[in-house]
Design an enzyme around this catalytic site. Structure first.
Site, PDB file in Angstrom:
ATOM      1  N   GLU A  33       1.019  -1.117  -0.069  1.00 22.79           N
ATOM      2  CA  GLU A  33      -0.020  -0.034   0.064  1.00 22.79           C
ATOM      3  C   GLU A  33       1.000   1.102  -0.107  1.00 22.79           C
ATOM      4  O   GLU A  33       1.521   1.524   1.094  1.00 22.79           O
ATOM      5  CB  GLU A  33      -0.876   0.037   1.240  1.00 22.79           C
ATOM      6  CG  GLU A  33      -1.845  -1.102   1.496  1.00 22.79           C
ATOM      7  CD  GLU A  33      -2.885  -0.940   2.498  1.00 22.79           C
ATOM      8  OE1 GLU A  33      -3.925  -1.840   2.411  1.00 22.79           O
ATOM      9  OE2 GLU A  33      -2.353  -0.391   3.635  1.00 22.79           O
ATOM     10  N   ASP A  40      -5.524   8.834  10.981  1.00 24.46           N
ATOM     11  CA  ASP A  40      -4.079   8.109  11.654  1.00 24.46           C
ATOM     12  C   ASP A  40      -3.719   8.547  12.770  1.00 24.46           C
ATOM     13  O   ASP A  40      -3.825  10.010  13.307  1.00 24.46           O
ATOM     14  CB  ASP A  40      -3.042   8.544  10.430  1.00 24.46           C
ATOM     15  CG  ASP A  40      -3.351   7.767   9.047  1.00 24.46           C
ATOM     16  OD1 ASP A  40      -3.329   6.503   9.144  1.00 24.46           O
ATOM     17  OD2 ASP A  40      -3.468   8.576   8.023  1.00 24.46           O
ATOM     18  N   TYR A  82     -10.802  -5.023   2.879  1.00 21.33           N
ATOM     19  CA  TYR A  82      -9.807  -4.597   4.449  1.00 21.33           C
ATOM     20  C   TYR A  82     -10.808  -4.445   5.600  1.00 21.33           C
ATOM     21  O   TYR A  82     -11.373  -3.477   5.598  1.00 21.33           O
ATOM     22  CB  TYR A  82      -9.151  -3.337   3.942  1.00 21.33           C
ATOM     23  CG  TYR A  82      -8.071  -2.703   5.031  1.00 21.33           C
ATOM     24  CD1 TYR A  82      -8.142  -2.804   6.227  1.00 21.33           C
ATOM     25  CD2 TYR A  82      -6.864  -2.009   4.373  1.00 21.33           C
ATOM     26  CE1 TYR A  82      -7.118  -2.275   6.944  1.00 21.33           C
ATOM     27  CE2 TYR A  82      -6.021  -1.471   5.235  1.00 21.33           C
ATOM     28  CZ  TYR A  82      -6.228  -1.510   6.769  1.00 21.33           C
ATOM     29  OH  TYR A  82      -5.196  -1.272   7.477  1.00 21.33           O
TER      30      TYR A  82
END
Ligand code: PLP
Lengths: 401, 263
Positions: free
Chosen positions: B41, B52, B167
């Site tokens: 990725e 994040d 995912y």
């Protein structure tokens, strides 16, 4: 009713709005949307909110004819919508009471919020004290320094203020950090967003909680002048006070709607927060709207003397009102806002928040060009107590003039 | 399409392109593939990475300070495609850099570069009509995140439009390391299986051989991100490729041994 003037499908204002969030948050946004729709349909919710707005926050706020300012500028008749007189000192409490009632209905015990100028943080801390809820407020460290008084007020009210040291250390970074908290604690936490920003349903919900501003103003101006105003002027950070002040006039096509962005120190990218002058459509923090950004799609730094207007994006409904031409957006500089603060203080005995002073400054430019039979309403979104440190420095108030 | 996991569990490796610099990222990518990563990725740095944790935030800041752009990520992909034709390459980004590049222009350039799939952190199936059309036009696999908080109805929609793999986010939260895996992950994978035949990769917080082995018990692949980025940060530019190779070999080797006793 203005109803769905700019809204075609849920969460979209023309092409703007929507939901651009991590998947983890979608269920929470759905839950919120559903709870909000149910609350909207529940007369008991409205009754409770109306009572709090009246007895606790101090609504309705006056629509005050500013005689001396009108004489001084020598043009249109100027009315001030006095949101600065609300409990906690700004319009933000309208939205906080509404969302806190909603959080309580949803059984959420922990509230998080972001704040720029600190007014939304103070209003959130206030309603959390009132409802007995845990409160965490994220605030950029730059804003903590320049709006120090509000940091103390939040702590006094029992809130935990968490400084944010990443990025530009202002509102944008506080929102990112609040969203990180929300993603992590989404099962127990209510995110009380403070402007007409973010993912659906926030822009719609926050707007609805501030519609009371234009609902009152419309009735009040008809009582006083027996007519609608020619123009409404409001400052635009994320856009909550402005959309609240505009909304009930959107269908009155002869009423000019004027939003004022922060022109900061000048037109260069990084020196201002005028999204409609230097921005392009993009996605920031959950919504598609105008965003100040560089040619690679990185979000630009912004500047304004007023922390509450210092943000790289703008509420999506304003983007739609801008593109359709229904509202007009302009900007005033830091210097013009500071000058307008002093002018309003000395002609009317009202010290506006630096955010609101941007609207006053635009009025100072326009009113003299209008005729004596024209009527303008300026939304004074908040009062300037929080800004005394900045005003003392910028206007040299510490010694003899 | 080289998104495949021949050896179970498969390994997907995330890093931020341009951290610490483009040349080092290039070496790290080759080292990761040669050490056994099935899919890379390629993270596009963004100024406001709200999904994040601190590790990837810092990596983004370093990469942006170097002036890393989406265009650089695509150039890296093009080089890797030539050097390692069999590895899976995914562009991992927030939406705004792609919008600014132009959705159609980006997809055309990604196809040209030999990219296999695209994952956009803040793109959800509800908003994906134009996005999916553009990806399909350019034969790019749309990879979506599925979260423990996603109800079955959403998992069905995610399964229906995903290609390559799905995912599955191991836990509620932002990216970053964690001590132990929660039960969220296994439950989510079990629910997802009802809606998709695609391989399922579990990510967020996978940081050591025990996690990797544990994920292998119920999922098809594991995604390792923050742990890789933290190792790059610790090692510094010169040693990072070697450090990443060792880290990945450690994951693979230890996971083949019988389950290690809990530490
Ligand atoms: C007094 C006041 N006015 C205006 C604003 C700007 O926000 P909005 O555009 O949402 O009204 C703020 C924000 O902090 C504020 O404190």
């Amino acid at each position: 009713m203005a109803g769905t003037a700019t809204q075609e499908r849920a969460g979209r204002f023309g092409p703007y709005g929507g939901r651009y969030v991590p998947e983890t948050l979608v269920a929470a946004l759905d839950e919120l949307e559903q709870a909000y729709d149910q609350a909207q349909a529940d007369p008991d919710f409205h009754q409770k909110l109306d009572e709090l707005l009246r007895d606790y926050a101090g609504r309705p706020t006056p629509l005050y004819f500013a005689v001396r300012l009108t004489e001084r500028l020598g043009g249109a008749k100027i009315y001030l919508k006095r949101e600065d007189l609300l409990h906690t000192g700004a319009h933000k409490i309208n939205n906080c009471l509404g969302q806190a009632l909603l959080a309580a209905r949803m059984g959420k015990q922990r509230i998080i919020a972001e704040t720029g100028a600190g007014q939304h943080g103070v209003a959130t801390a206030t309603v959390c004290a009132l409802f007995g809820l845990e409160c965490v407020v994220y605030m950029g460290e730059e804003d903590m320094a320049r709006q120090e008084l509000n940091v103390y007020r939040m702590r006094m009210l029992g809130a935990e203020v968490r400084g944010v040291s990443c990025g530009s250390r202002t509102l944008k970074d506080a929102i990112s950090e609040a969203m990180r908290d929300w993603v992590t604690n989404v099962r127990t936490t209510y995110y009380l967003l403070g402007s007409a920003l973010g993912a659906h349903p926030y822009p719609t919900m926050v707007r609805d909680f501030h519609r009371v501003i234009s609902r009152e103003a419309r009735r009040q101006i008809i009582e006083k002048e027996n007519r609608l105003p020619d123009a409404i002027i409001a400052c635009v950070g994320g856009g909550s006070n402005a959309i609240g002040a505009f909304y009930e006039f959107i269908q009155d096509k002869d009423v000019q709607l004027i939003g004022v962005e922060a022109g900061g120190r000048g037109p260069q990218l990084g020196e201002h927060a005028a999204r409609f002058r230097g921005g392009a459509p993009g996605v920031l923090q959950g919504t598609y709207s105008y965003v100040l950004q560089d040619e690679n799609g990185q979000i630009a730094l912004t500047h304004s003397v007023s922390a509450g207007l210092d943000y790289a994006s703008i509420g999506p409904e304003h983007a739609a009102l801008h593109d359709s031409g229904r509202a007009e957006y302009t900007s005033v500089t830091d210097a013009e806002a500071l000058e307008a603060t002093q002018l309003l203080a000395r002609t009317e005995g009202i010290i506006p928040a630096l955010e609101s002073a941007h609207a006053v400054a635009e009025c100072v430019k326009r009113a003299p060009k209008m005729s004596g039979s024209d009527v303008v309403i300026v939304n004074v979104s908040g009062r300037g107590d929080k800004d005394m440190g900045i005003l003392a420095r910028e206007l040299r108030l510490s010694g003899a003039e | 399409m080289p998104i495949q996991f021949p050896e179970k569990p498969g390994l997907v490796v995330y890093f931020t392109v341009g951290d610490p610099d483009l040349a080092t990222t290039h070496s790290i990518a080759l080292a990761a593939i040669d050490a056994g990563a099935d899919v890379l990725e390629l993270g596009v740095p963004f100024s406001d990475p709200l999904a994040d944790g601190p590790v990837i935030q810092r990596a983004s800041e370093r990469a942006l300070r170097n002036g890393t752009r989406l265009r650089d990520v695509l150039e890296l992909a093009a080089a890797l495609r030539v050097e390692r034709p069999e590895s899976g390459l995914i562009v991992f980004s927030y939406y705004n850099p792609i919008l600014r590049f132009g959705l159609e222009e980006f997809c055309a350039a990604a196809e040209q570069a030999g990219v296999d799939g695209v994952l956009v952190t803040d793109m959800i199936v509800d908003e994906a009509t134009d996005y999916l059309q553009a990806l399909h036009r350019h034969r790019l696999a749309p990879i979506f995140l599925a979260a423990p908080t996603s109800p079955d109805e959403r998992l069905a929609r995610i399964g229906a439009v995903s290609r390559g793999f799905v995912y599955a986010i191991s836990r509620v939260g932002i990216t970053g390391a964690q001590k132990s895996l929660t039960e969220d992950a296994e439950q989510l994978v079990r629910r997802l299986r009802r809606f998709t035949q695609l391989p399922i990769a579990v990510g967020f917080g996978i940081s050591n051989p025990e996690h990797f082995a544990a994920v292998g018990e119920f999922a098809d692949a594991a995604v390792v991100g923050s742990a890789i980025v933290a190792a790059i940060e610790r090692a510094g530019p010169k040693d990072a490729p070697h450090a990443i190779a060792r880290f990945i070999q450690g994951l693979r080797r230890d996971s083949r041994e019988p389950a290690a006793p809990a530490r």
